[in-house]
Write a protein that holds these residues in place. Structure first.
Motif, PDB file in Angstrom:
ATOM      1  N   UNK A 167      -0.450   4.075  -4.728  1.00 61.89           N
ATOM      2  CA  UNK A 167       0.485   4.126  -5.842  1.00 61.89           C
ATOM      3  C   UNK A 167       1.562   3.062  -5.740  1.00 61.89           C
ATOM      4  N   UNK A 168       1.318   2.043  -4.960  1.00 61.16           N
ATOM      5  CA  UNK A 168       2.350   1.038  -4.737  1.00 61.16           C
ATOM      6  C   UNK A 168       2.394   0.011  -5.849  1.00 61.16           C
ATOM      7  N   UNK A 169       2.930   0.417  -6.972  1.00 65.03           N
ATOM      8  CA  UNK A 169       3.144  -0.500  -8.078  1.00 65.03           C
ATOM      9  C   UNK A 169       1.889  -1.256  -8.456  1.00 65.03           C
ATOM     10  N   UNK A 170       2.009  -2.554  -8.648  1.00 62.95           N
ATOM     11  CA  UNK A 170       0.889  -3.335  -9.120  1.00 62.95           C
ATOM     12  C   UNK A 170      -0.053  -3.790  -8.027  1.00 62.95           C
ATOM     13  N   UNK A 171       0.231  -3.398  -6.798  1.00 63.68           N
ATOM     14  CA  UNK A 171      -0.615  -3.858  -5.704  1.00 63.68           C
ATOM     15  C   UNK A 171      -2.033  -3.337  -5.841  1.00 63.68           C
TER      16      UNK A 171
END
Lengths: 115, 114
Positions: A97-101
Motif C-alpha cells: 500500500x505504499x503509494x505509487x510504488x
C-alpha cells in the motif's frame, strides 16, 4: 496468474436492504482497495485494507464497511441501501500500500442497482 | 486536498489522428501519476505511470510526461486506432505516508471513427 475477481458481477437490491460484495485479489497481493463509480461523481475511493487492517478510508457514510480476511480476500458491505448507492463497485489489489510504488490492478466490478 | 482535473469529453477523432488528453493535478508532496483506460463493460486497466518529475510513461503507443513545473501529465498518441475507443482516466496517489488510494479525474471518453 489469475486477475482480480469480483462476485457477483450484477446485483439488484431494494431500498433498505443490505448487500455484500466480494473481491479476490491477485495471488500474493496483500492490499485491496474499493472504489465506487457513478456517472455523476466519477470514481471515488471507499477504503483500503492491508493485512486485514483498514489503512485508509474515503469520505463515505458509515453504512459502507469492509473487511479483509487472512487470505487477503475482501468484502464490502452496504447497509440500508439507498437509490444513490446504485453504482459500479470496483476492487483493486496491489502488492503493498505504499503509494505509487505498487501498481493497482482492477477487477471487472460489481454492478449494483438499487430499486 | 489532492485533486486531478482532466479535459472534458467526449473527444471524437478519425483513425490515425493525433491524440492529446490534458490532465493537471493539485497535490502536496510528490505524487505518482497514472493513466488508466476503461473499455465498455470492463474494469480499469493501467495504461502507463510515472513516479517522479520528468519521468515519461509509455505503453501501446501512448505517452505522458510528469511535469512538476506545470503540474501536468498529458496523455498523447501519435496515431489512434478504432480499438483505442474507451474512457481514459488520469489519476494520482498521494506522495505522503502510506496512502495507497488513487484519486481520479472525471474521465475523458474517446471515440475513434474509421
Amino acid at each position: 496468474k489469475a486477475g482480480v475477481t469480483q462476485t457477483p458481477r450484477y446485483l439488484i437490491k431494494t431500498r433498505g436492504q443490505q448487500v455484500t460484495l466480494s473481491c479476490s485479489p491477485i495471488s500474493g497481493h496483500r492490499s485491496v482497495s474499493w472504489y465506487q463509480q457513478t456517472p455523476g461523481q466519477g470514481l471515488q475511493f471507499l477504503f483500503e485494507y492491508f493485512s486485514e487492517t483498514q489503512r485508509n478510508k474515503g469520505n463515505f457514510p458509515g453504512r459502507f464497511s469492509g473487511r479483509q480476511f487472512s487470505n487477503s480476500r475482501s468484502e464490502m458491505n452496504v447497509s440500508t441501501l439507498e437509490l444513490g448507492d446504485s453504482a459500479l463497485y470496483l476492487c483493486a489489489s496491489s502488492l503493498s500500500s505504499s503509494g505509487g510504488a505498487y501498481e493497482q490492478y482492477f477487477g471487472p466490478g460489481t454492478r449494483l442497482t438499487v430499486t | 486536498g489532492d485533486s486531478v482535473t482532466q479535459m472534458e469529453g467526449p473527444v471524437t477523432l478519425s483513425e490515425e489522428a493525433f491524440l492529446t488528453i490534458n490532465c493537471t493535478y493539485t497535490a502536496t508532496g510528490y505524487p505518482s501519476l497514472f493513466w488508466y483506460v476503461q473499455y465498455p463493460g470492463e474494469g480499469l486497466q493501467l495504461l502507463l505511470k510515472a513516479t517522479k518529475a520528468d519521468d515519461k510513461g509509455s505503453n501501446k503507443g501512448f505517452e505522458a510526461t510528469y511535469r512538476k513545473e506545470t503540474t501536468s501529465f498529458h496523455l498523447e498518441k501519435g496515431s489512434v486506432q478504432v480499438s483505442d475507443s474507451a474512457v481514459y482516466f488520469c489519476a494520482l496517489t498521494p506522495g505522503t505516508g502510506s496512502q495507497g488510494n488513487l484519486i481520479f479525474g472525471k474521465g475523458t471518453k474517446l471515440s475513434v471513427k474509421p
